[in-house]
Structure formats: structure tokens, C-alpha cells
Design a protein around this motif. Structure first.
Motif, PDB file in Angstrom:
ATOM      1  N   HIS A  15       3.016   3.266  -0.231  1.00 38.16           N
ATOM      2  CA  HIS A  15       3.579   3.948   0.940  1.00 38.16           C
ATOM      3  C   HIS A  15       2.885   5.290   1.183  1.00 38.16           C
ATOM      4  O   HIS A  15       2.548   5.622   2.318  1.00 38.16           O
ATOM      5  CB  HIS A  15       5.083   4.142   0.777  1.00 38.16           C
ATOM      6  CG  HIS A  15       5.877   2.932   1.176  1.00 38.16           C
ATOM      7  ND1 HIS A  15       5.978   2.505   2.479  1.00 38.16           N
ATOM      8  CD2 HIS A  15       6.587   2.044   0.439  1.00 38.16           C
ATOM      9  CE1 HIS A  15       6.721   1.419   2.531  1.00 38.16           C
ATOM     10  NE2 HIS A  15       7.106   1.118   1.303  1.00 38.16           N
ATOM     11  N   HIS A  48       3.003   7.595   4.464  1.00 33.27           N
ATOM     12  CA  HIS A  48       4.455   7.723   4.535  1.00 33.27           C
ATOM     13  C   HIS A  48       4.945   8.702   3.475  1.00 33.27           C
ATOM     14  O   HIS A  48       4.603   8.561   2.293  1.00 33.27           O
ATOM     15  CB  HIS A  48       5.135   6.373   4.283  1.00 33.27           C
ATOM     16  CG  HIS A  48       4.663   5.291   5.195  1.00 33.27           C
ATOM     17  ND1 HIS A  48       4.789   3.956   4.883  1.00 33.27           N
ATOM     18  CD2 HIS A  48       4.070   5.330   6.413  1.00 33.27           C
ATOM     19  CE1 HIS A  48       4.286   3.228   5.865  1.00 33.27           C
ATOM     20  NE2 HIS A  48       3.839   4.039   6.804  1.00 33.27           N
ATOM     21  N   ARG A  85       8.278   7.213   7.861  1.00 30.54           N
ATOM     22  CA  ARG A  85       6.995   6.743   8.415  1.00 30.54           C
ATOM     23  C   ARG A  85       6.364   7.751   9.346  1.00 30.54           C
ATOM     24  O   ARG A  85       7.043   8.478  10.036  1.00 30.54           O
ATOM     25  CB  ARG A  85       7.201   5.432   9.156  1.00 30.54           C
ATOM     26  CG  ARG A  85       7.657   4.339   8.205  1.00 30.54           C
ATOM     27  CD  ARG A  85       7.808   3.010   8.920  1.00 30.54           C
ATOM     28  NE  ARG A  85       8.181   1.965   7.985  1.00 30.54           N
ATOM     29  CZ  ARG A  85       7.332   1.352   7.152  1.00 30.54           C
ATOM     30  NH1 ARG A  85       6.058   1.677   7.154  1.00 30.54           N
ATOM     31  NH2 ARG A  85       7.748   0.406   6.353  1.00 30.54           N
TER      32      ARG A  85
END
Length: 188
Positions: A104, A109, A188
Motif C-alpha cells: 500500500h 497510500h 488512498r
């Protein structure tokens, strides 16, 4: 690139921006983490005065919404993003692995994560350290996660070994913090 390192841009102020660790500041790790991650996610600059005011506004909102502002769990923290900020581009990840967290981060993110603060072993915390703590994961190197740890004024780009962070990860639990679920919010 799994061998590499990444460190995403995130503003930093400690949860007690004026070094007053009385209330609400000593209990403001969740609010501070959300503010930093949100401003980074929408790419908006953040001043210390704005940061301080955002925390005070959030504490007031949480008291109205949740009846309290201390010890916000992951669902409540995510609700702050959605209901207070109108930001919905997040997901909750349960029982994350080191590789999932790194993946991620590599995608850009940020991660808001909760901890049993005394398990982190940060030497800059006022001992014995916070029972419950929250911070923003912003990157990693070959051995460590890189975080903005709002629990210390030295918390910008602080590093924790992968497993130290994963082992200490627990959301709030009324009986025993170590029973708290391992969950994070991916922003995000």
C-alpha cells in the motif's frame, strides 16, 4: 520494488503542538494522525495553527458524535474521515501483513494505525508510554517502517522495525489493549 525504500510526503506536528501535554493533547493521537493523513491525502499544506485548531474542532465533534474523544477505535477513526471531512477514499485492512502494508505504501497510500503504545518501546515517550496510541505510516526501508509518530516532537520520519510495529498493533479494547484487533485504515 520490494528491495527499495519509500517515504511519502506527510506534514508533521506532534499531537501537543505547543508542548502542552495536558488534556486534550495527551489524548489527541487519533485526531492528530487523521489530520496529518487527511491533509497529505488531499495535498493541502498545513500550518501549526491550523493543525491545533483542527484537533480542537475534532475533539468537539467527537464529543457530540461519540460522547467522548479519547480512545477512538478504527471504525470511529474512519467515521471521522467520512463524516467530518467528507473523505471516503479509504479502506480498513484487518490483520495486515508486512508485505501488505509495504505494498500500500509503495502505491502511495498512507496508513493510519493503532497501537498498544507501551509495546512500541519508543525512548522519547514519557514513560511508561501511552496505553493506546495512533500514528501515520508513511514509508519503509529494508528493515523498518517509517512513520510520523505524533506522540513525540521527535516523531517525524521515526522508524520502527517491521515486526515491532506489527506486534504492537492493536485497536482500542475496553478490557485489555492487547485484545484489540489488528486493523489499519488505508488512505488512498
Amino acid at each position: 520494488n520490494d528491495m527499495g525504500a519509500i517515504n511519502l510526503p506527510v506534514p508533521f506536528f506532534p499531537q501537543a503542538p505547543d508542548a502542552d501535554w495536558g488534556l486534550p493533547w495527551q489524548e489527541a493521537c487519533e485526531e492528530a494522525s487523521v489530520v496529518l493523513a487527511y491533509y497529505a491525502a488531499i495535498d493541502k499544506p498545513l500550518t501549526k495553527d491550523e493543525f491545533r485548531q483542527e484537533i480542537l474542532n475534532l475533539v468537539e465533534w467527537e464529543n457530540k458524535t461519540f460522547g467522548d474523544y479519547k480512545h477512538t477505535n478504527i471504525a470511529q477513526t474512519a467515521q471521522i474521515l467520512t463524516d467530518y471531512y467528507g473523505f471516503t477514499d479509504w479502506e480498513v485492512l484487518a490483520d495486515p501483513t508486512v508485505d501488505q502494508l509495504k505494498s500500500h505504501l509503495a502505491q502511495g497510500h498512507l496508513i493510519i494505525a493503532p497501537f498498544a503504545g507501551r509495546e512500541l518501546g519508543n525512548p522519547f515517550y514519557t514513560q511508561p508510554g501511552p496505553l493506546y496510541h495512533m500514528m501515520v505510516l508513511r514509508g519503509y526501508d529494508q528493515k523498518n517502517f517509517i512513520v510520523n509518530d505524533v506522540g513525540t516532537r521527535r516523531g517525524e520520519n521515526f522508524i520502527y522495525p517491521y515486526l515491532t510495529l506489527l506486534d504492537a498493533m492493536h485497536e482500542w479494547h475496553d478490557e485489555d489493549i492487547k485484545l484489540g484487533a489488528k486493523k489499519v485504515i488505508v488512505v488512498r
